[in-house]
Motif scaffolding. Structure first.
Motif: not given
Length: 173
Positions: A126-137
């Motif tokens: 949720d936090e990564l999505e909120k900050l626009g940081v892609p989760l790559v793995a």
């Protein structure tokens, strides 16, 4: 930040303990041991080779008024703090990528609903999505503990799982 072992010129991994985080660059290696329900969060900028690793214990620091004293303790505040420190050290916010590992549910407690491991993973995503940081793995969930080793230069997160056969024990994300 270089840490050396007993042999001159051989760098040792920097240990990132529970509720801690570290930011470094290049070939410095960051390592976290004993991830059960805890979550390892690796952020890195492939362009500048600046990266960080957090060993988050709980999902939601925003609910804790004292979370600013130990931002690495919580998945959400650990991500924000890592990202801020990386940018302060020259990383480009728009180039940062994320990898996560851990979040096992090693014990079942029916009265608590979703386990802490699952909640840690959800909070981080949720936090990564909120900050626009892609989760790559990711290498999350299950019922085994993990140890991770992260090198910002390559962006490689090596995950070693406990209790698995030798051929499946180590994975590279």
């Amino acid at each position: 930040m270089k840490t050396y072992g007993t042999e001159p010129g051989i760098p040792s991994p920097v240990r990132v303990g529970i509720s801690e985080f570290a930011v470094t660059e290049g070939d410095d290696t960051l390592k976290s041991y004993g991830l059960g329900s805890c979550l390892a969060i690796a952020l890195y900028d492939p362009e500048t080779e600046i990266g960080g690793l957090a060993h988050a214990m709980l999902p939601d620091g925003d609910a804790d008024e004292n979370s600013d004293r130990k931002p690495g303790k919580y998945a959400d505040t650990a991500i924000r703090t890592l990202l801020r420190r990386m940018v302060e050290n020259g990383a480009s916010y728009t180039s940062v990528e994320a990898k996560i590992a851990g979040g096992s549910d090693m014990f079942e407690f029916d009265s608590f609903g979703d386990g802490v491991g699952q909640r840690n993973v959800a909070a981080a995503k949720d936090e990564l999505e909120k900050l626009g940081v892609p989760l790559v793995a990711e290498d999350v969930g299950g019922e085994t503990g993990r140890t991770v080793e992260f090198t910002p230069r390559s962006g490689t997160l090596v995950v070693k799982s406990a209790g698995e056969s030798e051929e499946n024990e180590t994975r590279e994300l």
